[in-house]
Design a protein around this motif. Sequence first.
Motif, PDB file in Angstrom:
ATOM      1  N   PRO A  17       0.824  -1.208   0.000  1.00  0.00           N
ATOM      2  CA  PRO A  17       0.000   0.000   0.000  1.00  0.00           C
ATOM      3  C   PRO A  17       0.865   1.269   0.000  1.00  0.00           C
ATOM      4  CG  PRO A  17       0.036  -0.973   2.191  1.00  0.00           C
ATOM      5  CD  PRO A  17       0.816  -1.900   1.293  1.00  0.00           C
ATOM      6  N   GLU A  62      -3.289  -3.500   0.304  1.00  0.00           N
ATOM      7  CA  GLU A  62      -2.655  -4.052   1.502  1.00  0.00           C
ATOM      8  C   GLU A  62      -1.487  -4.902   1.027  1.00  0.00           C
ATOM      9  OE1 GLU A  62      -4.510  -6.289   4.534  1.00  0.00           O
ATOM     10  OE2 GLU A  62      -6.250  -4.973   4.683  1.00  0.00           O
ATOM     11  N   PHE A 303      -1.133 -12.235   4.958  1.00  0.00           N
ATOM     12  CA  PHE A 303      -1.530 -11.033   4.209  1.00  0.00           C
ATOM     13  C   PHE A 303      -2.228 -11.402   2.899  1.00  0.00           C
ATOM     14  CE2 PHE A 303       2.523 -10.583   6.408  1.00  0.00           C
ATOM     15  CZ  PHE A 303       2.193  -9.623   7.353  1.00  0.00           C
ATOM     16  N   PRO A 304      -3.251 -10.616   2.488  1.00  0.00           N
ATOM     17  CA  PRO A 304      -3.771  -9.421   3.137  1.00  0.00           C
ATOM     18  C   PRO A 304      -4.521  -9.765   4.410  1.00  0.00           C
ATOM     19  CG  PRO A 304      -5.162  -9.978   1.269  1.00  0.00           C
ATOM     20  CD  PRO A 304      -3.996 -10.927   1.243  1.00  0.00           C
ATOM     21  N   ARG A 305      -4.693  -8.757   5.279  1.00  0.00           N
ATOM     22  CA  ARG A 305      -5.287  -9.022   6.583  1.00  0.00           C
ATOM     23  C   ARG A 305      -6.806  -9.106   6.507  1.00  0.00           C
ATOM     24  NH1 ARG A 305      -1.678  -4.984   7.607  1.00  0.00           N
ATOM     25  NH2 ARG A 305       0.224  -5.637   8.656  1.00  0.00           N
ATOM     26  N   THR A 306      -7.393  -8.416   5.552  1.00  0.00           N
ATOM     27  CA  THR A 306      -8.855  -8.333   5.540  1.00  0.00           C
ATOM     28  C   THR A 306      -9.441  -8.886   4.243  1.00  0.00           C
ATOM     29  OG1 THR A 306      -8.850  -6.145   4.542  1.00  0.00           O
ATOM     30  CG2 THR A 306      -8.791  -6.234   6.959  1.00  0.00           C
ATOM     31  N   ALA A 309      -9.792  -6.117   1.581  1.00  0.00           N
ATOM     32  CA  ALA A 309      -8.621  -5.865   0.723  1.00  0.00           C
ATOM     33  C   ALA A 309      -8.481  -6.984  -0.304  1.00  0.00           C
ATOM     34  CB  ALA A 309      -7.358  -5.761   1.562  1.00  0.00           C
TER      35      ALA A 309
END
Length: 320
Positions: A17, A62, A303-306, A309
């Motif tokens: 990012p 992310e 990753f990504p954390r969410t 994203a």
Amino acid sequence: MTEVLVSQLAHVQIFSPRPAETVEWFRNVLGLEQSGQEGQSAYLRGWAEWFQHSVEITEGPEPGLGHIGWRAQGPGDPDTVARNLPEGQWSDGGFGYGKTYRFRGPGGHLNELFWEVERYQAPPELATDQPDRPQALKPRGIAARYIDHVTIGTDDLARDVNFYKDALKLRHTASIEAEPGFKVFATLTSHVTHEMGLVPDFSGIRGRVNHLAFGLDQRADVHTAAQVLMGHDTPIEFGPGIHGIDEITYLYAREPGGMRIEINAGGWRNYMPDWEAPNWTPAQGGTNIYRTHGMPDSMMESFPRTQEAAEQMHATGMFT
Ligand SMILES: [Fe+2]
């Protein structure tokens, strides 16, 4: 007849990012050389790497994984994989490499297998007369020598190990089992130490990455690298220490975009094609050979954390 399909892990594409800061960190702290910039991607390589790049850094919402690039053992090998995995696709290749077969592993990770590569040609200021080196050693920061491995997250570790053993003929070298039958780590390779690691990931987000690793020559260099990180205000997440598995001296930190980067050296040379991957118990020191302490919980973050994203990456064709 035995079949070898992969000669090496060639490159990994990651998202950041904060791409400008990530590239600056890879250049000045990790010490890679930038070999190109095209569109939203920067291409970098370690000073001893013969290909045009070993890491592609692309802007994304992310930190995350774009794809894993493997170089084939020979020119016909991508065709073999294409026959065995017809759901993949051919592509023209990318920066410094030619026609490639792209396919997803069962955990959602995008892989590429290609034969044609362009060798790196050093500019005059990096030229060397040493025939085994693509460029002169003019170290910056940690001066990472080459890419070492990529560690991915998956919801079914045994399934993914079997897939990569079958699809790419990688050798499974070790696992850690928290309980009999429940693996919490595994390693795979095409040569003597691991090029792919796997960790469990029950987030429901497919195709995640845990870390990307770069190699140095000496174990002592990893301790110097820890001090370089401190000098550049890059917090150390774990290490330096020695993993029992593969006996690698490790160090983990996060680059400014948030991706976990491992710096390592050493390791034992496992040449054995008939090696049966042992199931380590956590108490045997697979993570920490000295058995003095465990990993920080943060190390299990992938990753990504969410999901949000991941969906953005998906929508832009970046991710699974
Ligand atoms: Fe690792």
